[in-house]
Design an enzyme around this catalytic site. Structure first.
Site, short mmCIF file in Angstrom:
data_model
loop_
_atom_site.label_atom_id
_atom_site.label_comp_id
_atom_site.label_asym_id
_atom_site.label_seq_id
_atom_site.Cartn_x
_atom_site.Cartn_y
_atom_site.Cartn_z
N SER A 1 -36.78 10.44 15.98
CA SER A 1 -35.52 9.86 15.51
C SER A 1 -35.77 8.76 14.47
O SER A 1 -36.81 8.11 14.47
CB SER A 1 -34.74 9.27 16.68
OG SER A 1 -34.52 10.23 17.67
N1 SAH Z 1 -36.81 10.58 21.76
C1 SAH Z 1 -37.44 11.23 20.63
C2 SAH Z 1 -36.50 12.23 19.98
C3 SAH Z 1 -37.02 13.61 20.13
S1 SAH Z 1 -35.97 14.87 19.50
C4 SAH Z 1 -37.95 10.21 19.66
O1 SAH Z 1 -38.34 9.15 20.05
O2 SAH Z 1 -38.02 10.44 18.49
C5 SAH Z 1 -35.17 15.41 20.97
C6 SAH Z 1 -36.06 16.03 22.03
O3 SAH Z 1 -35.19 16.49 23.07
C7 SAH Z 1 -36.87 17.23 21.60
O4 SAH Z 1 -38.23 17.01 21.85
C8 SAH Z 1 -36.31 18.39 22.44
O5 SAH Z 1 -37.29 19.32 22.84
C9 SAH Z 1 -35.78 17.63 23.64
N2 SAH Z 1 -34.78 18.35 24.43
C10 SAH Z 1 -33.78 19.16 24.00
N3 SAH Z 1 -33.07 19.64 25.04
C11 SAH Z 1 -33.63 19.10 26.16
C12 SAH Z 1 -33.34 19.20 27.56
N4 SAH Z 1 -32.35 19.97 28.04
N5 SAH Z 1 -34.11 18.50 28.42
C13 SAH Z 1 -35.14 17.73 27.99
N6 SAH Z 1 -35.45 17.60 26.69
C14 SAH Z 1 -34.71 18.28 25.78
#
Ligand code: SAH
Length: 221
Positions: free
Chosen positions: A70
């Site tokens: 993010s």
């Molecule tokens: N928190 C991260 C953002 C990652 S993007 C950061 O610091 O940058 C969002 C993440 O959510 C992805 O890795 C994706 O695989 C995960 N995700 C999507 N659906 C999900 C679910 N149902 N349960 C757990 N993780 C999920």
């Protein structure tokens, strides 16, 4: 990951991180505990080495498997909204991804629980938690739609991928007085970052700002 990598040099140095924090202040982030966590966290170790020189731009970047780290402003904004509630005992994060948001949360709360559905991303994130010696992060590979009943209720819940509706299990697992920040995809396909608060009588909801997250998907990979 050696000590040299952790500290960073040139485009990944402390000076570059401080510049990022100044930009976040300019954009309206006020909470000092959050700014200080961002200032001390080496974001460059959360992304591919080939892109490390872009780690302190205020932008989202790819982390593999079609996912993104993010934008720092959004990480700061979401964390600030939770910290503002004054109760950050336990936080549940849905979507560990590369683990950057998790690392920031770990510095402003007592205990972080984080769930990721893609195993390879989760494994890499765990390596980083070890390198940074974060000892208040509990992680699991699983589907965040279900939350994490075992450790509920949570003082705060942060969802870093966008569903079409707020998952009911997450509402249930929020403590009374607790807050949830979650991006929700609207029928227009725009996404709104929502702040929910659980009260004795139910839920309150306000819209924070428009955002762009990857979708929250069910099942695991
Ligand atoms: N928190 C991260 C953002 C990652 S993007 C950061 O610091 O940058 C969002 C993440 O959510 C992805 O890795 C994706 O695989 C995960 N995700 C999507 N659906 C999900 C679910 N149902 N349960 C757990 N993780 C999920």
């Amino acid at each position: 990951m050696n000590k040299h990598n952790l500290a960073g040099i040139g485009m990944t140095s402390q000076r570059t991180r401080t510049r990022l924090v100044n930009r976040l202040r300019d954009k309206g982030i006020k909470e000092e505990s959050v700014l200080s966590a961002i200032e001390s966290t080496p974001r460059h170790i959360f992304i591919d080495e080939a892109m490390a020189h872009r780690a302190y731009e205020d932008t989202a970047l790819p982390i593999g498997m079609g996912q993104t780290i993010s934008q720092p402003y959004i990480v700061a904004r979401m964390t600030e909204i939770l910290v503002d509630s004054g109760i950050m005992g336990s936080v549940l994060e849905i979507g560990t991804g590369c683990g950057y948001q998790t690392s920031i949360l770990s510095q402003v709360s007592f205990q972080v629980y984080t769930i990721e559905r893609i195993r390879v991303l989760q494994k890499r994130a765990i390596e980083r938690f070890k390198a940074l010696e974060l000892n208040n992060v509990t992680h699991k590979h699983g589907d965040g739609f279900k939350g994490w009943q075992q450790y509920a209720p949570f003082d705060a819940i942060i969802v870093t991928a966008a569903p079409d509706n707020v998952p009911p299990a997450l509402v249930e697992q929020l403590a009374i007085g607790g807050r949830m920040v979650i991006p929700v995809t609207q029928p227009s396909s725009n996404q709104e970052l929502l702040l929910l608060e659980k009260t004795e009588d139910g839920m309150t909801q306000i819209s924070v700002e428009s955002v762009k997250f990857v979708p929250l998907l069910s099942g695991t990979l």
